[in-house]
Design a protein around this motif. Structure first.
Motif: not given
Ligand code: ATP
Length: 234
Positions: A41-47, A159
């Motif tokens: 969680n939060g590793a940055g995948k969605s970004t 996911e």
């Molecule tokens: P998850 O499995 O929880 O979706 P993830 O691996 O997809 O996590 P991201 O969603 O890319 O991770 O988030 C990476 C970092 O950026 C995290 O610290 C998250 O809190 C932060 N983040 C993501 N989207 C935003 C946003 N719109 N505003 C502020 N911070 C964000």
């Protein structure tokens, strides 16, 4: 996977205001690859998924989708949580996706028929029922079908297995892999390393916004490296 590169990222970093999400990502994704991007969680995948899709512009760095000089590459993202129109029928959900990319009339009907062929028989038989009546796995398959209405070269799935029973996960992943055999490039954002290792060709491990490991999913030595990297080890 062929020689040509579908997506190339160079020195890509992203931050949301003061929150750093990705650091110096350097990544090439070959055409026809099934690449898993894994991380906690939060590793940055969605970004990373949104940047590969082109819907999020990184704070810095270069993103190239497709080969220079070749025809533009279309990419489509299946978001986490699917975002279907639950009260609309399956057919209407697909139609809306067609309209969204400017396809109408007889071209829309043709595209709908082609997309319906990819659906399992039990869904093809239910094109006029509301999406709300589908199981979680069926909704996920519909969400992929909706993305296919754009005829993407690159398909990013955030996911897709979330909340699904194991048997359905296998079906969803088998159907996704079938698309790669037809030449589509697949980027699977996945929290579970074991699932990415069994269902992808290659795996990229993200840890705190950095590429911590990358390797061939079928290499048993890589599985160990990937596991360490996932949890932030060397
Ligand atoms: P998850 O499995 O929880 O979706 P993830 O691996 O997809 O996590 P991201 O969603 O890319 O991770 O988030 C990476 C970092 O950026 C995290 O610290 C998250 O809190 C932060 N983040 C993501 N989207 C935003 C946003 N719109 N505003 C502020 N911070 C964000």
């Amino acid at each position: 996977a062929g020689e040509s590169v579908a997506v190339a990222l160079r020195d890509v970093s992203h931050h949301y205001g003061g929150v750093a999400a990705l650091h110096d990502i350097h990544l090439d994704i070959g055409k026809g690859a099934v690449i898993g991007v894994v991380g906690a969680n939060g590793a940055g995948k969605s970004t990373l998924g949104k940047i590969i899709h082109g819907s999020l512009r990184p704070s810095s760095g270069q993103v190239r989708i497709g080969e220079p000089g070749a025809r533009p590459v279309r990419s489509s993202l299946v978001p986490e949580g699917r975002a279907l129109f639950k009260t609309l029928s399956l057919r209407e959900n697909l139609e809306v996706a067609g309209y969204a990319v400017g396809v109408q009339g007889s071209a829309l009907r043709t595209r709908l028929d082609e997309t319906a062929e990819w659906l399992p028989e039990r869904l093809r038989a239910r094109l006029s029922v509301a999406a709300a009546g589908l199981s979680g796995g069926e909704q996920q398959i519909l969400a992929v079908a909706r993305a296919l209405m754009a005829r993407p070269d690159v398909l990013i799935l955030d996911e897709p297995a979330l909340g699904l029973a194991p048997a359905l996960v296998d079906e969803v992943y088998a159907r996704i892999n079938q698309l790669a055999r037809d030449g589509m490039t697949i980027v699977l954002l996945e929290q579970l390393l074991s699932r990415a290792l069994t269902s992808c060709h290659e795996v990229v491990v993200l840890h705190e916004g950095r590429v911590a490991a990358r390797g061939d999913a079928s290499d048993p030595l890589f599985a160990e490296t990937a596991e360490l990297a996932y949890f932030g080890g060397e």
